[in-house]
Motif scaffolding. Structure first.
Motif: not given
Length: 732
Positions: A240-249, A337-340, A347-348
């Motif tokens: 989900n986070n990677r989808v949001e990153i792609e949308e923001l980019v 922030s999303l990339i971090a 890592d988790k």
């Protein structure tokens, strides 16, 4: 005349030595069967003699008494008692049989038998341990069973009763005395086996406790399920986070493209349109532009009102640029922030995967410990139960063995009297049969005679042109055979010689066989009979055949074919007679002509070796389709060799049941050394071979007789003149 073509047969060293090889190699199964049939009287005689002698000996020998009893046993080994019910123990299907073998050795030992001997020696001084063991037989009554049969034999009836009674008592006491010691050994064995099992159980229990304490877990499977659930949750969150990153980019790129445009062209921008502050500044700039355009139509550019409007627009443009920069920084901040967060999730997940891998090793160790602990617990449980069962059995006083016939010790008569006569009869019959078979084989081997065509063929490895069955009436055959259609019985035998002549013809595939010599190794092989029958068969098949009696030492063909021996071969050679005037048509067959031997000369070899004889043979071969010479035997006489060198070859007649191996070997060696052309052999007087069935020919002639009769009546009239002319031309 052209000299006859020779059809040589390669009598190589291997073929010549085949007789010796066969003699040394022995008989095969087929030959053994034939030998036994021939020597059946000798076998029966030896068998009957030995069987009778054995029976007579049994009747004269004193009777032998047999005492017997049966004992029901159980396993006596302590270890066997322990492991027989343990599932983990490797079972042995022959355990019962092995136990009986061990028991039998114990029952025959000094430990058990010496007390019996001590009790009976005052009454029977000749009784010793060795004599007792020799007369004692102990064996399982049933294979792999638990019933032992004990037998004792002796010619003293009372001694058999006494020994059998004491043996039964001794064996029962042996089982009762040894029972307690066996159980004690078993209990000791169980206790010794339990100690390491107790230690193993404690050791694996400690290993299991330490593993759980060090890894802070109770059940590895439950912990694995928890880790798997966490990994799945984090992976979904990462997606989900990677989808949001792609949308923001993507929206950020759209914003950068829009900012390149003029402020008036940004009204439709989807990103900036969501910013209310940016839209208010943009609306004020657009309002100022509208007022400037409206008042520019009324005022000049240097009018204070126009200047005011331009100043207001100039003030709003920096504000708009600042707002654009703020929006860009906001997008960049959110993307970072999303990339971090994505890195943190990765890592988790890695940490959780490492935990899962470590848990797999822990789980494998946990399962191994659990398995070893279970095996140790099962073994300890089984040995504990076995110890309790043995202690219960130890407290019992029941006798382990028992007699199947409790009244045996009270019987005053021997249990069984052995039937020596029947036993000796069987043994004598078997021994006599074996000796009879051996004697038959030896006698047959020493006879050095061929008895079957198969034996002759396998021994010599030479061409066997045919096999003639034994027919005693053929010894004088020839004169008694009428012309015309053969009788069914005669025709069935006559087919043997048709086949024989066909085989001889097939030998000359390139050049036809026109002349041959028929001879044998010695007297009585039936060569003259074969010569007559072969000549008849060839003549019946439409060939002009001349049968020459070249046996100038002892001529006999004229008697066999019913002719007079007034003039013959001797007169043609010695007196220069025309051979046309000497030969006679045979009364047996229309196309068969015979030249008798004539008077017996003082030196037959000299006549046969003369040039006149060679010229005569060439003339005869040119005038007839086939010329057959009947000659003296080969052993000791050179007549056949002299004639065979001027013909297509020699045919050797082997009289089965009379021909010796050594004689045949000598003849074959002489043929090889002399270079005489050799066509093959004929096995005569065979008892195994039979001509074609009499019923077959009888049925055949019945079916064809009517059609042949009609055909002859129709054809005879039209062919009578032609037949007469043909006979005149064929008559010499």
């Amino acid at each position: 005349m052209q000299k006859s073509e020779k059809y040589t047969h390669p009598l190589s060293q291997a073929n010549a030595a085949q007789l010796n090889d066969s003699d040394e190699g022995g008989l095969n199964l087929g030959q053994i069967g034939a030998v036994l049939r021939r020597r059946i009287l000798l076998i029966l005689g030896i068998t009957g003699f030995l069987a009778t002698a054995a029976v007579l000996k049994a009747e004269t020998d004193p009777p032998v008494y047999l005492g017997t009893f049966e004992i029901l046993t159980r396993p006596v080994t302590g270890e066997s008692k322990v492991i027989q019910d343990v599932p983990q123990a490797l079972g042995d299907e022959d355990a019962a049989g092995k136990l009986n073998n061990t028991t039998i050795q114990v029952l025959q030992s000094h430990r058990v038998l010496d007390p019996i001997i001590e009790k009976l020696q005052p009454k029977y001084p000749d009784l010793t341990y060795q004599s007792l063991v020799d007369s004692l037989v102990i064996q399982p009554a049933v294979k792999n069973g638990q019933i032992l049969q004990v037998q004792y034999t002796d010619d003293d009836q009372q001694k058999v009763i006494d020994v059998s009674t004491l043996l039964a008592d001794a064996y029962l006491k042996y089982s009762l005395q040894d029972r307690q010691s066996d159980i004690d050994q078993a209990i000791k064995f169980v206790i010794e086996q339990r100690k390491p099992l107790d230690e193993r159980v404690k050791y694996w229990q400690n290993q299991l406790r330490n593993l759980r304490w060090e890894n802070s877990l109770i059940d590895p499977a439950q912990k694995a399920n928890e880790l798997s659930g966490q990994i799945a949750s984090f992976r979904q969150e990462q997606i989900n986070n990677r989808v949001e990153i792609e949308e923001l980019v993507a929206r950020y790129e759209d914003l950068r493209r829009e900012l390149v445009q003029q402020p008036g062209e940004r009204a439709g921008n989807s990103v900036l349109s969501e910013n209310a502050r940016y839209q208010r500044i943009l609306d004020q700039i657009q309002t100022a532009d509208i007022e400037i355009k409206q008042k520019s139509a009324v005022f000049t550019d240097d009018n204070p009102a126009m200047e005011t409007l331009r100043q207001r627009k100039a003030y709003l443009l920096p504000l708009l640029a600042q707002e654009e920069m703020r929006v860009q920084r906001d997008f960049q901040s959110r993307i970072r922030s999303l990339i971090a967060r994505d890195r943190a999730l990765e890592d988790k997940i890695k940490n959780l995967n490492n935990s899962v891998r470590e848990l797999a090793t822990i789980s494998r160790n946990h399962d191994n410990i659990q398995r070893e602990l279970q095996i140790a617990n099962n073994g300890l449980t089984q040995f504990t139960a076995k110890q309790q069962a043995l202690e219960i059995e130890k407290s019992q006083k029941q006798q382990p063995w028992s007699l199947l016939d409790p009244k045996l010790t009270e019987v005053n008569e021997p249990a069984t009297v052995s039937d020596s006569a029947k036993r000796n009869l069987a043994l004598g019959g078997i021994l006599g049969l074996l000796l009879g078979v051996g004697a038959a084989l030896v006698v047959d081997k020493l006879s050095d005679i061929f008895y079957s065509a198969q034996e002759l063929k396998e021994t010599t490895r030479l061409p066997l042109l045919g096999t003639v069955p034994l027919r005693k009436e053929l010894e004088g055959a020839g004169a008694n055979v009428s012309r015309g259609v053969q009788q069914p019985l005669r025709a069935s035998f006559f087919e043997v010689f048709r086949s024989l002549y066909t085989n001889i013809l097939l030998l000359g595939s390139d050049t036809a066989i026109r002349s041959l010599v028929i001879s044998s190794a010695g007297q009585g092989d039936g060569k003259s009979t074969i010569a007559i029958q072969l000549a008849q068969a060839a003549a019946a098949m439409g060939q002009r055949v001349l049968l020459v009696d070249a046996n100038l030492r002892c001529p006999s063909l004229h008697n066999r074919v019913g002719l007079m021996n007034i003039q013959g071969l001797t007169d043609v050679i010695s007196q220069d007679l025309d051979w046309h005037n000497v030969i006679e048509r045979s009364p047996i067959e229309e196309n068969l002509f015979v030249m008798t031997a004539g008077p017996i000369p003082p030196d037959s070899v000299r006549l046969l070796a003369s040039h006149k004889m060679q010229d005569l043979m060439n003339d005869l071969q040119a005038s007839f389709d086939l010329v057959i010479y009947d000659t003296p035997p080969l052993l000791g006489f050179a007549d056949a060799y002299l004639l065979a060198n001027n013909t297509n070859g020699i045919v050797l007649v082997a009289g089965l049941g009379k021909l010796k191996r050594t004689a045949l070997q000598q003849v074959l060696e002489e043929i090889k050394i002399s270079g005489t052309p050799f066509l093959g052999m004929i096995a005569n007087k065979s008892k195994d071979a039979t001509p074609v069935s009499h019923n077959y020919y009888q049925q055949y002639y019945k079916q064809s007789s009517s059609a042949e009769r009609v055909s002859v009546e129709v054809v005879n009239e039209s062919n009578s003149s032609a037949t007469s002319a043909l006979r005149r031309t064929r008559r010499p």
